[in-house]
Design a protein around this motif. Structure first.
Motif, PDB file in Angstrom:
ATOM      1  N   GLN A  32      42.693  32.724  35.939  1.00 33.35           N
ATOM      2  CA  GLN A  32      44.053  32.979  36.135  1.00 33.35           C
ATOM      3  C   GLN A  32      44.446  31.672  36.903  1.00 33.35           C
ATOM      4  O   GLN A  32      43.867  31.131  37.970  1.00 33.35           O
ATOM      5  CB  GLN A  32      44.613  34.234  36.863  1.00 33.35           C
ATOM      6  N   TYR A  64      38.958  34.615  30.500  1.00 34.38           N
ATOM      7  CA  TYR A  64      39.890  35.456  30.961  1.00 34.38           C
ATOM      8  C   TYR A  64      40.902  35.686  29.619  1.00 34.38           C
ATOM      9  O   TYR A  64      41.282  36.922  29.532  1.00 34.38           O
ATOM     10  CB  TYR A  64      40.787  35.002  31.917  1.00 34.38           C
ATOM     11  N   TRP A  65      41.482  34.629  29.083  1.00 35.14           N
ATOM     12  CA  TRP A  65      42.347  34.818  27.904  1.00 35.14           C
ATOM     13  C   TRP A  65      41.803  35.343  26.940  1.00 35.14           C
ATOM     14  O   TRP A  65      42.589  35.872  25.889  1.00 35.14           O
ATOM     15  CB  TRP A  65      43.318  33.488  27.659  1.00 35.14           C
ATOM     16  N   VAL A 101      44.034  41.556  28.084  1.00 36.19           N
ATOM     17  CA  VAL A 101      45.214  40.774  28.631  1.00 36.19           C
ATOM     18  C   VAL A 101      46.074  41.085  27.313  1.00 36.19           C
ATOM     19  O   VAL A 101      45.795  41.028  26.042  1.00 36.19           O
ATOM     20  CB  VAL A 101      44.842  39.448  28.294  1.00 36.19           C
ATOM     21  N   TRP A 109      50.009  35.662  22.417  1.00 42.44           N
ATOM     22  CA  TRP A 109      50.008  35.914  23.690  1.00 42.44           C
ATOM     23  C   TRP A 109      51.561  35.833  24.078  1.00 42.44           C
ATOM     24  O   TRP A 109      52.471  35.320  23.348  1.00 42.44           O
ATOM     25  CB  TRP A 109      49.259  34.887  24.669  1.00 42.44           C
ATOM     26  N   TYR A 150      53.060  35.744  32.230  1.00 37.78           N
ATOM     27  CA  TYR A 150      52.556  37.240  32.826  1.00 37.78           C
ATOM     28  C   TYR A 150      52.792  37.098  34.300  1.00 37.78           C
ATOM     29  O   TYR A 150      52.841  35.972  34.920  1.00 37.78           O
ATOM     30  CB  TYR A 150      51.269  37.102  32.689  1.00 37.78           C
ATOM     31  N   GLY A 206      48.460  40.248  35.480  1.00 40.65           N
ATOM     32  CA  GLY A 206      48.209  39.948  33.943  1.00 40.65           C
ATOM     33  C   GLY A 206      49.082  40.819  32.980  1.00 40.65           C
ATOM     34  O   GLY A 206      48.940  41.138  32.096  1.00 40.65           O
TER      35      GLY A 206
END
Length: 239
Positions: free
Chosen positions: A51, A95-96, A101, A109, A113, A117
């Protein structure tokens, strides 16, 4: 003691990556190297297990917490990868890519956020559901570059296809992709269309390597269409 320990950690981390080399040690080259290191320290410090706060500074706050932009995280990961810090870039990619997510649509996306998240409007009122489709372009670039430099695919091809397919299906009649996540209203941004055109070309190469020739041609055609439309955003009266 604490300062010495911190200095040892940061110097070791910096030296584990790629540092610029100059034939002569002049005041100018020393200043450049110092600026280079400071920027990398900032990007590394902003990375919270993948993040990264919007604008890397944390100044954009929602619910009294730093706000997250996928695009900003991916641009930072690009820097980390190019400067030889693959572990941190990997954190951002993973992470993404995590299906936990939330996405607005398959392959899209949200623009922003909160620190947990969750997709939310910015504290300044900027909407979370505006287009920020350059994130797709940066992510496809990152996944490919990480594989190129580390020999590992961190994401499955279906995710690449969802991201690329979303772009293909959202090219406007004028050949351009919309953008809302940076100007806070929907419009057209050269950088978004440039990175997405390049990423679609990369997605075509990935598809072709998997034997998906029809998808490869679709992505290539979309890439060419965006590239051909770029001059619409150039103002000849002001150059």
């Amino acid at each position: 003691h604490l300062e010495a320990t911190a200095a040892e950690y940061w110097e070791a981390w910096m030296n584990s990556g790629i540092l610029p080399k100059f034939p002569d040690n002049t005041p100018e080259t020393a200043a450049y190297l110092e600026a280079y290191k400071r920027n990398l320290y900032c990007v590394k410090s902003a990375n919270l297990n993948g993040q990264i706060p919007a604008d890397s500074t944390g100044q954009f706050v929602t619910n009294n917490m730093p706000q997250l932009y996928p695009r900003d995280a991916m641009m930072c990961a690009r820097v980390l990868l190019l400067t030889g810090h693959a572990p941190e870039a990997r954190q951002v990619i993973e992470y993404w890519a995590n299906p936990r997510v939330p996405m607005k649509n398959p392959g899209e996306w949200y623009a922003r956020y909160d620190a947990h998240g969750k997709p939310v409007d910015a504290g300044t009122g900027a909407r979370f559901d505006e287009p920020e489709w350059d994130a797709n372009g940066y992510f496809i670039y990152l996944a490919s570059k990480y594989h190129e430099s580390q020999g590992v695919w961190l994401v499955e091809r279906p995710l690449i296809d969802r991201l690329a397919g979303f772009l293909v299906n959202h090219i406007g009649e004028n050949g351009l992709l919309e953008e809302g996540g940076i100007v806070e209203w929907t419009g057209y941004l050269p950088a978004t269309n440039m990175i997405c055109s390049a990423a679609l070309r990369t997605a075509a190469e990935i598809a072709r390597q998997s034997g998906a020739e029809d998808q490869a041609r679709t992505y290539e055609e979309a890439s060419r269409r965006i590239a051909a439309a770029l001059p619409q955003m150039f103002d000849p009266s002001r150059q």
